[in-house]
Design a protein around this motif. Structure first.
Motif, PDB file in Angstrom:
ATOM      1  N   GLY A   1      61.297  13.459  39.401  1.00  0.00           N
ATOM      2  CA  GLY A   1      62.604  13.541  38.754  1.00  0.00           C
ATOM      3  C   GLY A   1      62.720  12.894  37.400  1.00  0.00           C
ATOM      4  O   GLY A   1      63.817  12.812  36.857  1.00  0.00           O
ATOM      5  N   SER A   2      61.608  12.420  36.815  1.00  0.00           N
ATOM      6  CA  SER A   2      61.689  11.838  35.482  1.00  0.00           C
ATOM      7  C   SER A   2      60.320  11.818  34.813  1.00  0.00           C
ATOM      8  O   SER A   2      59.285  12.036  35.451  1.00  0.00           O
ATOM      9  N   PHE A   3      60.326  11.488  33.509  1.00  0.00           N
ATOM     10  CA  PHE A   3      59.108  11.423  32.716  1.00  0.00           C
ATOM     11  C   PHE A   3      58.185  10.289  33.129  1.00  0.00           C
ATOM     12  O   PHE A   3      56.986  10.288  32.793  1.00  0.00           O
ATOM     13  N   LYS A   4      58.680   9.317  33.874  1.00  0.00           N
ATOM     14  CA  LYS A   4      57.945   8.081  34.124  1.00  0.00           C
ATOM     15  C   LYS A   4      56.622   8.307  34.854  1.00  0.00           C
ATOM     16  O   LYS A   4      55.694   7.492  34.734  1.00  0.00           O
ATOM     17  N   ILE A   5      56.514   9.383  35.595  1.00  0.00           N
ATOM     18  CA  ILE A   5      55.267   9.647  36.300  1.00  0.00           C
ATOM     19  C   ILE A   5      54.105   9.820  35.328  1.00  0.00           C
ATOM     20  O   ILE A   5      52.957   9.509  35.650  1.00  0.00           O
ATOM     21  N   ARG A   6      54.379  10.259  34.101  1.00  0.00           N
ATOM     22  CA  ARG A   6      53.312  10.506  33.128  1.00  0.00           C
ATOM     23  C   ARG A   6      52.576   9.201  32.791  1.00  0.00           C
ATOM     24  O   ARG A   6      51.343   9.140  32.855  1.00  0.00           O
ATOM     25  N   GLY A   7      53.321   8.188  32.413  1.00  0.00           N
ATOM     26  CA  GLY A   7      52.695   6.921  32.058  1.00  0.00           C
ATOM     27  C   GLY A   7      52.076   6.222  33.251  1.00  0.00           C
ATOM     28  O   GLY A   7      50.964   5.676  33.157  1.00  0.00           O
ATOM     29  N   ALA A   8      52.792   6.214  34.380  1.00  0.00           N
ATOM     30  CA  ALA A   8      52.279   5.542  35.573  1.00  0.00           C
ATOM     31  C   ALA A   8      50.992   6.189  36.060  1.00  0.00           C
ATOM     32  O   ALA A   8      50.019   5.495  36.384  1.00  0.00           O
ATOM     33  N   LEU A   9      50.967   7.498  36.113  1.00  0.00           N
ATOM     34  CA  LEU A   9      49.779   8.199  36.604  1.00  0.00           C
ATOM     35  C   LEU A   9      48.598   8.031  35.655  1.00  0.00           C
ATOM     36  O   LEU A   9      47.463   7.840  36.088  1.00  0.00           O
ATOM     37  N   ASN A  10      48.867   8.070  34.348  1.00  0.00           N
ATOM     38  CA  ASN A  10      47.773   7.885  33.399  1.00  0.00           C
ATOM     39  C   ASN A  10      47.155   6.494  33.554  1.00  0.00           C
ATOM     40  O   ASN A  10      45.932   6.335  33.534  1.00  0.00           O
ATOM     41  N   LYS A  11      47.994   5.483  33.724  1.00  0.00           N
ATOM     42  CA  LYS A  11      47.506   4.117  33.896  1.00  0.00           C
ATOM     43  C   LYS A  11      46.719   3.968  35.198  1.00  0.00           C
ATOM     44  O   LYS A  11      45.603   3.421  35.213  1.00  0.00           O
ATOM     45  N   ILE A  12      47.283   4.444  36.290  1.00  0.00           N
ATOM     46  CA  ILE A  12      46.679   4.222  37.603  1.00  0.00           C
ATOM     47  C   ILE A  12      45.394   5.016  37.778  1.00  0.00           C
ATOM     48  O   ILE A  12      44.415   4.514  38.355  1.00  0.00           O
ATOM     49  N   THR A  13      45.328   6.226  37.272  1.00  0.00           N
ATOM     50  CA  THR A  13      44.099   7.008  37.420  1.00  0.00           C
ATOM     51  C   THR A  13      42.963   6.442  36.583  1.00  0.00           C
ATOM     52  O   THR A  13      41.786   6.720  36.865  1.00  0.00           O
TER      53      THR A  13
ATOM     54  N   ALA B   1      59.465   3.187  39.201  1.00  0.00           N
ATOM     55  CA  ALA B   1      59.116   2.868  40.589  1.00  0.00           C
ATOM     56  C   ALA B   1      58.602   4.107  41.312  1.00  0.00           C
ATOM     57  O   ALA B   1      57.570   4.059  42.006  1.00  0.00           O
ATOM     58  N   GLN B   2      59.307   5.205  41.150  1.00  0.00           N
ATOM     59  CA  GLN B   2      58.895   6.429  41.824  1.00  0.00           C
ATOM     60  C   GLN B   2      57.574   6.956  41.274  1.00  0.00           C
ATOM     61  O   GLN B   2      56.723   7.452  42.014  1.00  0.00           O
ATOM     62  N   GLY B   3      57.415   6.842  39.951  1.00  0.00           N
ATOM     63  CA  GLY B   3      56.167   7.278  39.343  1.00  0.00           C
ATOM     64  C   GLY B   3      54.983   6.467  39.829  1.00  0.00           C
ATOM     65  O   GLY B   3      53.911   7.016  40.126  1.00  0.00           O
ATOM     66  N   VAL B   4      55.157   5.135  39.925  1.00  0.00           N
ATOM     67  CA  VAL B   4      54.085   4.261  40.411  1.00  0.00           C
ATOM     68  C   VAL B   4      53.800   4.539  41.885  1.00  0.00           C
ATOM     69  O   VAL B   4      52.640   4.641  42.297  1.00  0.00           O
ATOM     70  N   ALA B   5      54.856   4.654  42.685  1.00  0.00           N
ATOM     71  CA  ALA B   5      54.681   4.901  44.115  1.00  0.00           C
ATOM     72  C   ALA B   5      53.931   6.205  44.356  1.00  0.00           C
ATOM     73  O   ALA B   5      52.973   6.255  45.147  1.00  0.00           O
ATOM     74  N   PHE B   6      54.346   7.256  43.687  1.00  0.00           N
ATOM     75  CA  PHE B   6      53.682   8.560  43.832  1.00  0.00           C
ATOM     76  C   PHE B   6      52.218   8.478  43.401  1.00  0.00           C
ATOM     77  O   PHE B   6      51.315   8.930  44.108  1.00  0.00           O
ATOM     78  N   SER B   7      51.978   7.870  42.235  1.00  0.00           N
ATOM     79  CA  SER B   7      50.634   7.823  41.673  1.00  0.00           C
ATOM     80  C   SER B   7      49.703   6.959  42.512  1.00  0.00           C
ATOM     81  O   SER B   7      48.533   7.305  42.718  1.00  0.00           O
ATOM     82  N   ALA B   8      50.209   5.817  42.980  1.00  0.00           N
ATOM     83  CA  ALA B   8      49.385   4.935  43.801  1.00  0.00           C
ATOM     84  C   ALA B   8      49.008   5.607  45.116  1.00  0.00           C
ATOM     85  O   ALA B   8      47.843   5.559  45.549  1.00  0.00           O
ATOM     86  N   THR B   9      49.982   6.238  45.753  1.00  0.00           N
ATOM     87  CA  THR B   9      49.701   6.932  47.010  1.00  0.00           C
ATOM     88  C   THR B   9      48.670   8.035  46.800  1.00  0.00           C
ATOM     89  O   THR B   9      47.756   8.206  47.619  1.00  0.00           O
TER      90      THR B   9
END
Length: 350
Positions: free
Chosen positions: A68-80, A100-108
């Motif tokens: 639901g937001s752009f935040k997944i882009r930065g979180a996923l790039n960092k975590i991967t 929070a949602q971006g980090v949770a999704f990416s970490a999982t």
């Protein structure tokens, strides 16, 4: 000519900033890294809004992004990009909701544990969504700043890797991929209007846009209730705020990032503020005319255009709709605010 500029971005670097720098080639690398997972969100036009604004508006619909937001882009790039010991103890973060949602999704997705600290007044929908993506959630403090400080203390004890929502170059690179998509979708953009909290989104996007075409105007938008970046950019008022308030919870940040601000200072043309009435008016317009219910931070850039505060006079204006994780229970409140503020606007009445 502009697409030749786009090809050169793979090897081009932003200038050094205080010994550190963000490279446009890293934004291109992030774009390629994220391709298998994130959505290439649409860049929508609206004949109604074009007529209202007297110019062509292009809405980058990150409210339609995964989580639901752009935040997944930065979180996923960092975590991967985490390797070895950085992955061993999982990740920890602080967020007003979307990060929070971006980090949770990416970490999982990466098989990592995630613990997220969120302000106590975070909308319930964002809290529940973060838990649903697999993270442990701790609610604490008035704003992002208190949640951040609690998360940092926890990180020092557990040794988890901290995923900052904005003050991190890999996070900025992920957010900058929005600009890369926008110039691919409309090569003639001459102004881009972007919401600003801690500054990760606008720093990454402005770096890409200005290296693509220095003539593109980049305008940041803050809430009047949280103008830390505005104050610092203008050299007036407090750059670290004691309190923040407003309906745009995603950008209610007490202090701009130490890494983001040098990029903002170098590449952003102007920063403006909008009131809750301005933001609510934009929310209601998006809901009534485009059938999109966007959150306060997601409506901030459009609010700056509608109210005339962004001062756009270009022919092709990009507007970042940064998120859509709005609280349904607040629709009536937004409507009241919009009705109270509509006389301020130079557009047709609601």
């Amino acid at each position: 000519m502009k697409f030749q500029n786009l090809k050169r971005l793979k090897t081009q670097e932003c200038d050094e900033n205080n010994g550190d720098f963000l490279q446009t080639k890293d934004i291109v690398a992030a774009f390629e890294n994220l391709l298998p997972v994130v959505h290439r969100t649409p860049l929508n036009e609206s004949a109604t809004f074009n007529e209202m604004a007297g110019t062509r508006l292009y809405f980058k619909m990150e409210n339609l992004q995964r989580t639901g937001s752009f935040k997944i882009r930065g979180a996923l790039n960092k975590i991967t990009n985490l390797t070895g010991d950085a992955r061993k103890n999982g990740v920890i973060a602080a967020s007003a909701g979307n990060h929070a949602q971006g980090v949770a999704f990416s970490a999982t997705k990466q098989g990592l544990k995630a613990k997220i600290y969120m302000p106590e007044k975070t909308p319930l929908a964002k809290v529940l969504a973060t838990k649903a993506y697999g993270a442990e959630v701790v609610l604490t403090g008035e704003s992002f700043q208190e949640a951040y400080e609690a998360a940092v203390l926890d990180q020092q004890i557990t040794g988890a890797t901290f995923i900052h929502p904005f003050d991190d170059y890999e996070v900025m690179a992920g957010q900058g991929t929005i600009a890369l998509e926008m110039i691919q979708q409309c090569a003639d953009l001459d102004t881009v209007v972007i919401p600003v909290g801690g500054g990760g989104l606008i720093a990454g996007m402005a770096c890409l846009l200005k290296n693509y075409d220095p003539k593109i105007r980049v305008i940041g938008v803050q809430s009047e209730g949280a103008p830390a970046a505005y104050n610092r950019f203008k050299g007036m008022g407090n750059s670290r705020l004691e309190h923040v308030s407003g309906i745009a919870d995603g950008i209610l940040v007490k202090e701009t990032g130490q890494l983001t601000f040098p990029l903002i200072s170098k590449y952003v043309d102007d920063v403006v503020t909008v009131s809750d009435e301005d933001i609510a008016t934009a929310i209601i317009y998006m809901l009534e005319r485009e059938k999109m219910f966007v959150e306060g931070a997601g409506a901030a850039a459009f609010a700056a255009v509608l109210s005339g505060k962004a001062g756009v006079s270009g022919k092709h204006v990009g507007i970042v709709v940064s998120g859509g994780n709005a609280d349904l229970d607040k629709i009536s409140h937004f409507k009241r605010l919009a009705t109270a503020g509509k006389k301020k606007h130079r557009v047709v009445s609601l």
